[in-house]
Design a protein around this motif. Structure first.
Motif, PDB file in Angstrom:
ATOM      1  N   LEU A 127       0.831  -1.208   0.000  1.00  0.00           N
ATOM      2  CA  LEU A 127       0.000   0.000   0.000  1.00  0.00           C
ATOM      3  C   LEU A 127       0.868   1.261   0.000  1.00  0.00           C
ATOM      4  N   LYS A 128       1.993   1.216   0.688  1.00  0.00           N
ATOM      5  CA  LYS A 128       2.895   2.368   0.671  1.00  0.00           C
ATOM      6  C   LYS A 128       3.458   2.589  -0.740  1.00  0.00           C
ATOM      7  N   PHE A 129       3.792   1.494  -1.433  1.00  0.00           N
ATOM      8  CA  PHE A 129       4.284   1.606  -2.805  1.00  0.00           C
ATOM      9  C   PHE A 129       3.227   2.240  -3.711  1.00  0.00           C
ATOM     10  N   ILE A 130       1.989   1.763  -3.613  1.00  0.00           N
ATOM     11  CA  ILE A 130       0.903   2.313  -4.439  1.00  0.00           C
ATOM     12  C   ILE A 130       0.663   3.781  -4.094  1.00  0.00           C
ATOM     13  N   TRP A 131       0.682   4.090  -2.806  1.00  0.00           N
ATOM     14  CA  TRP A 131       0.486   5.468  -2.339  1.00  0.00           C
ATOM     15  C   TRP A 131       1.547   6.401  -2.916  1.00  0.00           C
ATOM     16  N   LEU A 132       2.796   5.978  -2.892  1.00  0.00           N
ATOM     17  CA  LEU A 132       3.880   6.803  -3.415  1.00  0.00           C
ATOM     18  C   LEU A 132       3.833   6.899  -4.934  1.00  0.00           C
ATOM     19  N   ILE A 136       0.830  12.112  -6.550  1.00  0.00           N
ATOM     20  CA  ILE A 136       0.317  13.378  -7.084  1.00  0.00           C
ATOM     21  C   ILE A 136      -1.177  13.529  -6.806  1.00  0.00           C
ATOM     22  N   PHE A 137      -1.920  12.434  -6.862  1.00  0.00           N
ATOM     23  CA  PHE A 137      -3.372  12.510  -6.656  1.00  0.00           C
ATOM     24  C   PHE A 137      -3.700  12.773  -5.185  1.00  0.00           C
ATOM     25  N   PHE A 138      -2.943  12.183  -4.289  1.00  0.00           N
ATOM     26  CA  PHE A 138      -3.162  12.437  -2.864  1.00  0.00           C
ATOM     27  C   PHE A 138      -2.748  13.864  -2.503  1.00  0.00           C
ATOM     28  N   LEU A 139      -1.655  14.311  -3.105  1.00  0.00           N
ATOM     29  CA  LEU A 139      -1.123  15.636  -2.790  1.00  0.00           C
ATOM     30  C   LEU A 139      -2.091  16.738  -3.195  1.00  0.00           C
ATOM     31  N   PHE A 140      -2.731  16.579  -4.364  1.00  0.00           N
ATOM     32  CA  PHE A 140      -3.564  17.658  -4.888  1.00  0.00           C
ATOM     33  C   PHE A 140      -5.067  17.420  -4.741  1.00  0.00           C
ATOM     34  N   LEU A 141      -5.475  16.168  -4.472  1.00  0.00           N
ATOM     35  CA  LEU A 141      -6.909  15.890  -4.364  1.00  0.00           C
ATOM     36  C   LEU A 141      -7.317  15.576  -2.928  1.00  0.00           C
ATOM     37  N   TRP A 260      17.933   9.731  -2.079  1.00  0.00           N
ATOM     38  CA  TRP A 260      16.473   9.688  -1.961  1.00  0.00           C
ATOM     39  C   TRP A 260      15.932   8.345  -2.444  1.00  0.00           C
ATOM     40  N   THR A 261      16.630   7.685  -3.369  1.00  0.00           N
ATOM     41  CA  THR A 261      16.186   6.387  -3.856  1.00  0.00           C
ATOM     42  C   THR A 261      16.233   5.351  -2.730  1.00  0.00           C
ATOM     43  N   LEU A 262      17.355   5.298  -2.013  1.00  0.00           N
ATOM     44  CA  LEU A 262      17.454   4.374  -0.886  1.00  0.00           C
ATOM     45  C   LEU A 262      16.478   4.749   0.223  1.00  0.00           C
ATOM     46  N   MET A 263      16.192   6.035   0.350  1.00  0.00           N
ATOM     47  CA  MET A 263      15.201   6.475   1.337  1.00  0.00           C
ATOM     48  C   MET A 263      13.833   5.897   1.007  1.00  0.00           C
ATOM     49  N   PHE A 264      13.458   5.907  -0.300  1.00  0.00           N
ATOM     50  CA  PHE A 264      12.192   5.297  -0.711  1.00  0.00           C
ATOM     51  C   PHE A 264      12.147   3.824  -0.294  1.00  0.00           C
TER      52      PHE A 264
END
Length: 304
Positions: A127-132, A136-141, A260-264
């Protein structure tokens, strides 16, 4: 502190460069169905980087860090918004300044995940992968605040409607698809977009804001220097590394990253991390903090 006109020139390069690349993609690949994987790859590697760079230019201008006047920064922010296709530069400016003054207050800080996100994403890696991926949709909607648009926001909307139409007509459908995909990647699981998560999620207990000192700062107006930016937000991005070198004794003890990639990867895999891993405060706590700051200032003036 001040403004950096060289960043304004760089913004012009970013926008014209991305539009030129969009034209070239439309010229090289006349059909999406036949060349879909090439377009996806270029839009991720090149387009996502450029459109995220343009979005970070908008961030700089939300702080009036490129040109002398507020209106000049607003106008250039609308110009920087063009390759992103969606009119958000001026609305972002309105909400982002409250992010600095109302950090961690839901309903005021637009960077703060909603209760719906925190409750439904949980700690599941999938779910975290899908969320990330669809961030953009979560950020703006999911977090968008319903407010009456200002005249500048209407100008932003009208200009983008016109430029979107012109891009579709003169650069072509494939160019438009390339820019659309570029925007999706720019706010998704793209290395340069890692700061959306890294900036204020709790990777170390007791630390609310995190900095990144890797090379991607070169295409992000040094937004990775985030503790530094929150401490003195009137320093243009180009000069944040210089500020860090002068004051690094205060920042080196804090947790930071160079990837940032390893952070993801860490955020997705760690079972303790989720959309709720943020410090939460309310307006009452903020007012207490403001009174404490005012009291400290008064004491210093008295001592002097």
């Amino acid at each position: 502190m001040g403004y950096d006109p060289w960043a304004a020139l760089l913004t012009v390069f970013i926008v014209t460069g991305q539009l030129t690349i969009a034209w070239a993609v439309g010229h090289w690949f006349p059909s999406f169905g036949r060349y879909w994987w090439q377009i996806l790859l270029i839009s991720y590697i090149v387009g996502g980087t450029f459109n995220h760079w343009a979005a970070m230019a908008v961030h700089e201008m939300a702080h009036n860090l490129m040109l002398p006047t507020v209106n000049q920064n607003k106008a250039l922010a609308i110009f920087a918004n063009i390759p992103v296709l969606f009119p958000g530069a001026i609305a972002f400016r309105r909400h982002h300044l409250r992010h600095h003054s109302h950090l961690g207050i839901e309903g005021a800080d637009n960077d703060f995940p909603s209760h719906w996100e925190a409750r439904n994403i949980g700690k599941s890696s999938l779910l975290k992968f899908i969320w990330l991926f669809f961030y953009i949709f979560f950020l703006f909607l999911a977090r968008g605040f319903a407010v009456k648009p200002s005249r500048w926001e209407w100008a932003n909307i009208i200009v983008l409607l016109i430029t979107d139409t012109l891009i579709f007509i003169f650069l072509g459908k494939i160019a438009f698809i390339y820019l659309l995909l570029s925007t999706l990647w720019a706010f998704s699981l793209h290395p340069s977009a890692g700061h959306f998560i890294h900036e204020h999620f709790i990777f170390r207990d007791g630390q609310e804001t995190n900095s990144y000192y890797g090379w991607l700062n070169l295409v992000c107006f040094n937004v990775g220097y985030h503790n530094e930016h929150h401490d003195i937000m009137n320093i243009p991005g180009r000069f944040l590394p210089r500020y860090y070198r002068i004051t690094r004794e205060f920042y080196d003890p804090l947790r930071s990253t160079r990837s940032w990639t390893l952070m993801f990867v860490e955020f997705i895999r760690r079972h303790t991390m989720g959309a709720d891993k943020r410090y939460v405060r309310n307006e009452e706590i903020r007012q207490v903090g403001l009174k404490m700051i005012a009291q400290k200032k008064a004491e210093k003036q008295t001592d002097f």
